[in-house]
Design a protein around this motif. Structure first.
Motif, mmCIF file in Angstrom:
data_model
loop_
_atom_site.group_PDB
_atom_site.id
_atom_site.type_symbol
_atom_site.label_atom_id
_atom_site.label_comp_id
_atom_site.label_asym_id
_atom_site.label_seq_id
_atom_site.Cartn_x
_atom_site.Cartn_y
_atom_site.Cartn_z
ATOM 1 N N GLN A 163 -56.431 -89.607 -70.514
ATOM 2 C CA GLN A 163 -56.424 -88.863 -71.739
ATOM 3 C C GLN A 163 -55.817 -87.744 -72.366
ATOM 4 O OE1 GLN A 163 -57.834 -88.960 -68.965
ATOM 5 N NE2 GLN A 163 -60.577 -90.269 -68.667
ATOM 6 N N GLU A 164 -54.598 -87.274 -71.585
ATOM 7 C CA GLU A 164 -53.536 -86.475 -71.769
ATOM 8 C C GLU A 164 -53.095 -87.402 -72.843
ATOM 9 O OE1 GLU A 164 -53.249 -82.717 -68.747
ATOM 10 O OE2 GLU A 164 -52.712 -84.662 -68.244
ATOM 11 N N ILE A 165 -52.246 -89.042 -72.089
ATOM 12 C CA ILE A 165 -51.047 -89.924 -72.649
ATOM 13 C C ILE A 165 -52.229 -90.227 -74.379
ATOM 14 C CG2 ILE A 165 -50.771 -92.103 -72.534
ATOM 15 C CD1 ILE A 165 -50.540 -91.789 -69.533
ATOM 16 N N LEU B 95 -46.714 -77.675 -79.122
ATOM 17 C CA LEU B 95 -46.634 -77.048 -78.080
ATOM 18 C C LEU B 95 -47.617 -77.500 -77.678
ATOM 19 C CD1 LEU B 95 -44.944 -75.459 -75.898
ATOM 20 C CD2 LEU B 95 -45.195 -73.331 -77.112
ATOM 21 N N GLU B 96 -49.086 -76.858 -78.426
ATOM 22 C CA GLU B 96 -49.974 -76.763 -77.986
ATOM 23 C C GLU B 96 -50.430 -78.207 -76.726
ATOM 24 O OE1 GLU B 96 -50.592 -77.261 -82.371
ATOM 25 O OE2 GLU B 96 -49.515 -76.504 -80.769
ATOM 26 N N VAL B 97 -49.769 -79.107 -77.903
ATOM 27 C CA VAL B 97 -50.567 -80.338 -76.966
ATOM 28 C C VAL B 97 -49.754 -80.868 -75.513
ATOM 29 C CG1 VAL B 97 -50.530 -82.849 -77.291
ATOM 30 C CG2 VAL B 97 -50.828 -81.258 -79.331
ATOM 31 N N THR B 98 -48.505 -79.823 -75.612
ATOM 32 C CA THR B 98 -47.758 -80.463 -74.230
ATOM 33 C C THR B 98 -47.613 -79.296 -73.089
ATOM 34 O OG1 THR B 98 -46.037 -79.337 -75.208
ATOM 35 C CG2 THR B 98 -46.302 -81.798 -75.914
ATOM 36 N N ARG B 99 -48.692 -78.154 -73.678
ATOM 37 C CA ARG B 99 -47.942 -76.892 -72.981
ATOM 38 C C ARG B 99 -48.602 -77.242 -71.447
ATOM 39 N NH1 ARG B 99 -50.596 -73.511 -75.909
ATOM 40 N NH2 ARG B 99 -48.116 -72.133 -76.644
ATOM 41 N N ILE C 112 -48.602 -79.730 -69.586
ATOM 42 C CA ILE C 112 -48.197 -80.298 -68.822
ATOM 43 C C ILE C 112 -46.567 -80.051 -68.431
ATOM 44 C CG2 ILE C 112 -47.001 -83.427 -68.510
ATOM 45 C CD1 ILE C 112 -49.142 -84.537 -70.411
ATOM 46 N N MET C 113 -46.671 -79.083 -69.476
ATOM 47 C CA MET C 113 -45.003 -78.035 -69.404
ATOM 48 C C MET C 113 -45.294 -77.411 -67.710
ATOM 49 S SD MET C 113 -42.832 -79.913 -71.330
ATOM 50 C CE MET C 113 -43.650 -81.271 -70.606
ATOM 51 N N GLN C 114 -47.281 -77.174 -67.983
ATOM 52 C CA GLN C 114 -46.938 -76.559 -66.970
ATOM 53 C C GLN C 114 -46.456 -76.615 -65.631
ATOM 54 O OE1 GLN C 114 -46.865 -72.760 -66.605
ATOM 55 N NE2 GLN C 114 -46.919 -72.769 -64.723
ATOM 56 N N ARG C 115 -47.137 -78.033 -65.823
ATOM 57 C CA ARG C 115 -47.116 -78.687 -64.203
ATOM 58 C C ARG C 115 -46.367 -79.194 -64.010
ATOM 59 N NH1 ARG C 115 -51.481 -83.696 -65.761
ATOM 60 N NH2 ARG C 115 -52.269 -81.519 -66.586
ATOM 61 N N ILE C 116 -45.192 -79.768 -65.131
ATOM 62 C CA ILE C 116 -43.581 -79.698 -64.395
ATOM 63 C C ILE C 116 -43.227 -78.542 -64.206
ATOM 64 C CG2 ILE C 116 -41.403 -79.911 -65.381
ATOM 65 C CD1 ILE C 116 -43.125 -82.573 -66.717
ATOM 66 N N SER C 117 -42.936 -77.457 -64.490
ATOM 67 C CA SER C 117 -42.921 -76.155 -64.114
ATOM 68 C C SER C 117 -43.496 -75.990 -62.534
ATOM 69 C CB SER C 117 -43.141 -74.995 -64.711
ATOM 70 O OG SER C 117 -42.626 -73.749 -64.464
#
Length: 1002
Positions: free
Chosen positions: A140-142, A175-179, A181-186
């Motif tokens: 779904q995220e993809i 940014l609102e779309v990737t936030r 996932i970016m948090q998950r990577i962080s």
């Protein structure tokens, strides 16, 4: 003494080699001691260890990746394939190294979400040398992210060659779309830091804990975690997994992670402690040598420090050896040695002479260092300090002043030193593959010696009809089928016979027949713990190269267990109707007596099998050659008496082929082409890892004989199988039937399948034209049955070569155990094994073998092909540049790829890549004055002229001489032989498929 200047990568090489004969005289004149700078002249040394950028060029890597990606086979590809949602650490052309998430593909282009929040699209496949974490993001995220990405591959029109070219690209995502996932990577990065802090001592001591003192180690990341952290890899957090992996990447001189073609398995190559310590010594010597250079530049006297530095002695010795070598062979700018100026070859054996130089212990350390930097396989894809110091040593020697000091020149140095054969195969330097005698194969070496000794102690004879000095563990349930006719159809040279087949009319099933496939039964004589079995497990399969054979089990044992009179057999029986429907499958332990050995080529001819024209190239003194066209009359007469039975079997198996197509929702019928080739070499020199540390030169060159189908077969995949011969169809039936029998009983084994890529389902593959690019079905090996879309079956397992493949042997052990349990009443006929402990291999054990040995299982055939390709390039090199054979002036190049434009390319490079037919050699196409290449499409043929043969890349540099065509433009026979010599067809001494002289002895 200087070899011909390199200059520009392609154009200068081409120009200078074109004038080879004129330059050779000049080289001979320059071969005098005063032409190499003296050691004292060190002021010319650079001020940094990091001399040249010796990384493989993007153009080279991209071209190889792309051509590899589209390489098809009937078994399916076994490339690393990413799944949407995977996270990995990538090196992309359009962005710095960082974590990225694979989102999917647009056409042939990979799309990623980068850790910096941007999207990236890459034409070439990312490097496989990385850890892949699955399911990092959801589908779904993809889907949400891909709304902001290009729907098609990013392309632009190439003005130079007139076609649309796929290019790398990068762009923004809100940014609102990737936030999330970016948090998950962080969060994962924080987990990495925490795990490292909590396990700092273990992580810092990984190398010391897993490295052997003397031998290369090769273990999976899962094994490493189990051993050092006392837990399962799957139980670790994502951050912990990545922290361990990133640590292992820090010093590739210690540990080198390599990915399996299964993306969930990472192997670690661990350098021996003794070698690593030696490498550090060489690095220190290089540092001191460089400091002396800096001091000399300031006018200081550095003679004492130079004299005491081991590098100085090695450099002086290297210069002397190079001078000796260049009196025998001239170096070329492509990093290869030319043929010997004298040909001392007796009965195919090349004379070898010691150079008179003896390497000191310090010399040996430097040689090992150079081997590690330039020859070892696999090598790290990036530039390291080892390459830099190797460059310093090469530059200090002074024999290659105008050449780019890359890996090919490192190999050239070792060849000129007499530490490496001029024709050495690169695959010989693998520290991964378990070939006896190679580095990293100490376990295989031990098992090889142990089993060869045991075979002698058990008194195995060398004759195929010799008795088997071991007890038949299946004797009490073995059935005597003495009266049944069994046809063993193979090449006359075959000495290890795995299988045969029979036909029997089904008396209780009108209109049906039994096709029995009888297979040699080695598992009846030894269990899974026997040393023969352990050797087979490590070896994976018998390996046949152009010059040496490595049998799965000792040759004498394989011969004795071959399918002959009164020998044990496992019979796979298939009850089949006239229209190809399979009604029943049986497994039986049998004994047979009534064998008929038939020449496979004779049977093919009598069956009306198309006899394909063959092309050949021979360089060297021996022009005797056997091809498939010379069939003895006696063999034809013998086969003809059995033709009614063989034709009936052929009718039934071809009916089965059509039935398979009916039984699947959609059968494979996409464009497909095949082209067979082979190479044989007269000079057999078994590999010896200590060869590097001895110096001798070769006064002669081996004869190389290359044979190929003159024209490729091209058509639809569904038609391809109709062209297979009888034995191929029968073995396919046996594999399908055995898989069905195992599946019905839920018995785990190494099932083989081929699955389509998500972006290229079968419906899409079948609809493509011949000029469209696709991703072929991917090979899959599993303990559960999986569909094989290439063969149109829902289950498939190889069982017909247990004397050559361990996975076949594994299946036989499982079948044996079931048959014994059935005979003793432990289970009912046909009962599933669920919950029962009657098998030698649990599903977990089968999965473990597949995980740990997947690359061994799948790479053996690749290594055999690589050996053929290597020797074919060697033959072209000698024939084209040194006129050892009269080659055709023009060739066909089949277009296979177009590279993206970038700065590393020669301006004269057209960026079109392909293969030279009929020998399937990779080719680099240069621009023609007429621009013929601008009209070419993928899979078309271009008439070309060879400009240069580069055996190191390897590639042929070619230029178009006419317009492209959908069919072959060159149709004349290819019979390339030494000038003034004719081929003696049918008179070549038969080289046995497994010959005593070609086997590595302990």
């Amino acid at each position: 003494m200087e070899p011909i200047p390199l200059g520009n990568r392609h154009s200068a090489i081409r120009e200078h080699l074109r004038a080879w004969s004129a330059q050779k005289q000049k080289l001979d004149e320059e071969n005098k001691p005063d032409k190499i700078a003296a050691t004292g002249r060190i002021s010319v040394l650079p001020n940094s260890l990091f001399i040249d950028d010796n990384q493989k060029t993007e153009e080279e890597q991209e071209g190889q990746d792309e051509i590899d990606e589209f390489d098809e086979s009937l078994e399916g590809e076994n490339k690393l394939r990413l799944v949407p949602g995977d996270l990995l650490y990538v090196s992309l052309r359009c962005a710095r190294n960082q974590f990225a998430i694979f989102l999917g593909m647009a056409g042939m282009q990979h799309q990623f979400l980068l850790a910096n929040g941007k999207w990236a699209a890459e034409a070439a496949r990312p490097s496989s040398g990385t850890l892949v974490l699955h399911n990092f993001v959801t589908y779904q995220e993809i889907d949400t992210i891909r709304k902001h990405l290009p729907k098609q591959a990013v392309q632009r029109e190439d003005e130079q060659i007139g076609v649309m070219t796929t290019v790398s690209a990068m762009g923004e995502i809100p940014l609102e779309v990737t936030r999330p996932i970016m948090q998950r990577i962080s969060t994962m990065k924080e987990e990495m830091t925490t795990f490292r802090r909590d396990h700092i001592q273990t992580i810092d001591n990984i190398y010391e804990d897993i490295a052997d003192e003397e031998n290369y180690n090769n273990l999976t990341l899962t094994e490493l975690v189990r051993r050092l952290f006392n837990t399962e890899f799957d139980q670790l957090s994502r951050g912990a997994k990545m922290a361990i992996f990133m640590t292992l990447q820090k010093d590739v001189g210690k540990t080198l992670p390599i990915s399996s073609r299964r993306s969930d398995v990472v192997r670690i190559i661990v350098t021996p402690k003794k070698l690593y310590e030696q490498f550090q010594q060489v690095i220190e010597w290089a540092r001191q040598y460089q400091e002396s250079a800096a001091q000399a530049a300031l006018g200081k006297d550095v003679s004492t420090s130079l004299r005491q530095n081991p590098l100085s002695a090695f450099i002086d010795k290297a210069r002397r050896l190079i001078l000796i070598s260049r009196k025998i062979r001239s170096p070329t700018t492509i990093g290869s040695l030319g043929p010997s100026s004298s040909q001392h070859v007796k009965q195919g054996t090349v004379e070898m002479k010691e150079t008179g130089e003896v390497y000191s212990e310090n010399d040996k350390k430097i040689l090992e260092f150079l081997w590690n930097a330039y020859l070892r396989k696999p090598l790290d894809s990036g530039r390291t300090k080892y390459h830099s110091i190797g460059s310093l040593i090469l530059r200090a020697i002074g024999a290659y002043p105008k050449l780019r000091l890359e890996s090919r020149i490192g190999r050239l140095l070792l060849q000129e030193l007499g530490s490496l054969a001029p024709w050495a195969e690169k695959s010989d330097e693998s520290v991964v593959f378990p070939l006896p005698g190679r580095r990293g194969a100490h376990v295989a070496d031990h098992l090889h010696h142990e089993t060869e000794t045991l075979a002698d102690e058990l008194d195995f004879g060398t004759d195929i009809d010799t008795r088997v000095p071991m007890a038949d563990r299946m004797a009490d349930i073995r059935q005597d089928w003495s009266s049944m006719e069994v046809f063993c159809i193979d090449k006359p040279s075959t000495q290890v016979i795995d299988d045969g087949y029979s036909l029997e009319e089904a008396k209780d099933a009108p209109g049906c027949h039994w096709i029995h496939v009888h297979v040699a039964h080695p598992t009846a004589y030894f269990d899974t713990n026997h040393s023969f079995a352990q050797r087979a497990r490590i070896f994976g399969a018998s390996l046949y190269t152009s010059r040496q054979t490595y049998p799965l089990i000792p040759w004498k044992v394989a011969r004795a267990l071959s399918l002959t009179r009164n020998k044990a057999a496992l019979t796979v029986s298939t009850l089949i109707t006239e229209d190809g429907e399979v009604k029943q499958v049986k497994m039986t332990a049998t004994t047979l007596k009534n064998y008929f050995r038939l020449n496979r080529h004779a049977v093919d001819k009598l069956m009306g099998q198309e006899s394909r024209e063959q092309a050949y190239i021979i360089v060297g003194a021996d022009t005797r050659l056997n091809t498939t066209l010379e069939i003895p009359e006696d063999d034809l007469e013998k086969a003809s008496s059995h033709m009614p039975t063989l034709r009936k079997i052929d009718d039934l198996v071809r009916a089965r082929l059509k039935a398979r197509q009916r039984e699947v929702p959609e059968h494979a019928n996409f464009p497909h082409s095949t082209l067979n080739s082979d190479a044989r070499v007269t000079f057999l020199e078994p590999y010896d890892s200590s060869r590097l540390l001895r110096s001798y030169h070769y006064h002669g060159d081996p004869t190389i004989k290359c044979v190929a189908d003159r024209f490729e077969w091209s058509g639809r995949h569904g038609e391809r199988h109709m062209n297979d011969d009888l034995t191929a169809h029968v073995m396919m039936l046996a594999s399908e039937s055995a898989a069905q029998w195992l599946k019905e009983r839920n018995i785990p084994a190494a099932f083989t399948g081929a699955l389509t890529h998500p972006e290229f389902p079968l419906s899409k593959l079948n609809a493509v034209g011949t000029d469209e690019r696709v991703l072929s079905p991917m090979q899959k090996i599993s303990s559960y049955p999986v569909p094989h879309v290439m063969l149109n079956v829902m289950h498939y397992i190889r069982v017909t070569s247990p004397l050559r493949r361990y996975t076949d042997m594994l299946a036989h052990w499982q079948i044996d155990a079931y048959l014994r349990a059935e005979a003793s009443g432990l289970i009912q006929p046909g009962q599933c094994v669920d919950g029962l402990s009657i098998l030698p291999f649990s599903r977990a054990a089968v999965d473990d073998y597949i995980d740990n040995y997947y690359d061994v299982i799948t790479d053996i055939e690749r290594m055999m092909r690589q050996s053929t390709v290597h020797w074919t390039y060697q033959a072209f090199f000698r024939a084209f540049h040194f006129k050892e054979a009269e080659l055709p002036t023009y060739w066909d190049m089949k277009v296979e790829n177009t590279l993206s434009p970038h700065g590393n390319l020669d301006p004269k490079d057209s960026r079109i890549r392909g293969r030279i037919h009929p020998f399937s050699l990779l080719a680099t196409l240069m621009k023609s004055d007429e621009g013929w290449e601008t009209q070419a499409k993928w899979k078309q043929f271009l008439p070309v002229k060879i400009e240069l043969v580069d055996v190191e890349t390897p590639t042929l540099i070619v230029k178009a001489v006419g317009p492209p065509s959908d069919t072959h433009t060159q149709t004349a026979p290819i019979r390339a032989t030494p000038k003034g010599k004719t081929v003696e067809l049918g008179k070549e001494p038969v080289r046995d498929e497994v010959s005593d002289s070609a086997i590595l002895r302990p």
